[in-house]
Design a protein around this motif. Sequence first.
Motif, PDB file in Angstrom:
ATOM      1  N   PRO A 292     -18.671  15.831 -81.187  1.00 23.56           N
ATOM      2  CA  PRO A 292     -19.167  17.192 -81.523  1.00 23.56           C
ATOM      3  C   PRO A 292     -18.285  18.828 -81.692  1.00 23.56           C
ATOM      4  O   PRO A 292     -17.389  19.022 -81.446  1.00 23.56           O
ATOM      5  CB  PRO A 292     -20.569  17.601 -80.357  1.00 23.56           C
ATOM      6  N   GLU A 293     -18.848  19.528 -82.054  1.00 24.41           N
ATOM      7  CA  GLU A 293     -18.032  20.415 -82.405  1.00 24.41           C
ATOM      8  C   GLU A 293     -17.431  21.257 -81.323  1.00 24.41           C
ATOM      9  O   GLU A 293     -16.453  20.954 -81.008  1.00 24.41           O
ATOM     10  CB  GLU A 293     -18.831  21.657 -82.963  1.00 24.41           C
ATOM     11  N   TYR A 294     -18.419  21.496 -79.729  1.00 21.49           N
ATOM     12  CA  TYR A 294     -18.003  21.956 -78.736  1.00 21.49           C
ATOM     13  C   TYR A 294     -16.267  20.967 -78.240  1.00 21.49           C
ATOM     14  O   TYR A 294     -15.867  21.251 -77.148  1.00 21.49           O
ATOM     15  CB  TYR A 294     -18.798  22.454 -77.139  1.00 21.49           C
ATOM     16  N   LEU A 295     -15.962  20.361 -78.776  1.00 28.07           N
ATOM     17  CA  LEU A 295     -14.434  18.504 -78.177  1.00 28.07           C
ATOM     18  C   LEU A 295     -13.913  18.708 -79.402  1.00 28.07           C
ATOM     19  O   LEU A 295     -12.637  17.942 -79.387  1.00 28.07           O
ATOM     20  CB  LEU A 295     -15.399  17.648 -78.189  1.00 28.07           C
ATOM     21  N   ARG A 296     -14.014  19.644 -80.661  1.00 22.84           N
ATOM     22  CA  ARG A 296     -12.976  19.502 -81.468  1.00 22.84           C
ATOM     23  C   ARG A 296     -11.805  20.479 -81.056  1.00 22.84           C
ATOM     24  O   ARG A 296     -11.831  21.153 -80.566  1.00 22.84           O
ATOM     25  CB  ARG A 296     -13.322  19.969 -82.629  1.00 22.84           C
TER      26      ARG A 296
END
Length: 427
Positions: A292-296
């Motif tokens: 997900p975005e917050y783990l990129r």
Amino acid sequence: MSFREDGYAAVDWASRYLERIDQLPVLAQVKPGELSAKLPLLPPEHGEPFANVLADLDDLIVPALTNWQHPRFFAYFAVTAAEPGILAELLAATMNQVAILWRASPASTELELRVADWVRQLLGLPDGWHGHIEDTASTSTLAALIAARHVTGRNVVVCSEHAHSSVEKGARMLGMELRKIRVDDELAMRADVPLDDVAAVVATVGTTSFASVDPVRALAERARAAGAWLHVDAAYAGSAWICEEERWSQDGVELADSLVVNPHKWLMLPMDCSLLWTSRPEEFREAFSLVPEYLRTPEDAFALSEYGPALGRRFRSLKLWAVLRCFGAEGLRAIQREHIRLARLFTGWVEEAPAWELVAPQRFSLVVFRRRGTDAENEAIVERANAGGEIFLSHTKLDGRYVLRLAIGNARTTEADVRRAWEVLNR
Ligand SMILES: Cc1ncc(COP(=O)(O)O)c(C=O)c1O
């Protein structure tokens, strides 16, 4: 509260526990509910010193322990939490790494990859396999089934009637159909099974009940021809491949798509540490990767959470690193060889005693046997022996008959302990 003083006291407690372990009963001598009755029903409102917790270990917890570190623990698969692993657990908790992705713990990620590769080399497995750590073999096998379904688009799992229940549980959780295959006289899965619609074949090296070995090479060749995934469950016996003379049981494993070996079973690691390798890392990753975005993150680095079900991952590699370094491969081999020697010694006693019989070919450090007599008599022997607290062993069934298992896997177990087990059983 002083962390340092409490810490010394805790390590002191741990040392004393291990020093007197053989004076404790192996199997907990309590009745169901006995500990619950002593535990407060209400949670603590006010904090108290850690020393109180330590004191309650002796008063409440130890009496309700089944002592897996005991040298006369012969049930299930006996295990060892070696001292370097115990200390590494303390240190891992101290650093509390939550290795969700590389940047969240470069140390945990890179050490895990390296020690998984060390073990791969020690066990004589092929170059290029990707290995990482899961909590248990149940999770490792579940992950392998997920990968197999993803890659093949099929929904059937095939395994031996003596495969571990984790295979059935994994298939059930995934809504996959399970087909159990009959075994031959050596208790090995028959290889002549149709695999056309099969997603995964699970071959076991060292079955839970008998330590029997499935024909991995034949199954792997057939699986490959049928487009099925071959997963090898060597949770217990795979550790023995550090000994060259046990590698007869590895034949064909180099053809596997995935393999699980549990260092927490027979490589002296404290619970929990299960190594899962795959020869198809890219497809394995595809089955699990979801970022997900917050783990990129901008860096191009490995995230082990993309290879299995869990996002947050413990720093398990630290204890594997510690045990491998402190024992060295030669130290681990010496312990396993002694276990295997003791199992063979016990087998000899069984074979020479007219009142007893060996019921399965002896493999690795497990002996499966029974007293000539009824199931009820054999069950009574196990229950009475265990109740005495001197030894603890478990049972299984073969063709409906109750049989006893003596599993050797504790580093403290000596010949005297195995002799004692034989005496207790005969008494
Ligand atoms: C052959 C085999 N596979 C899998 C397992 C399950 O291991 P875990 O407790 O790590 O899930 C066991 C447990 O004894 C086993 O013997």
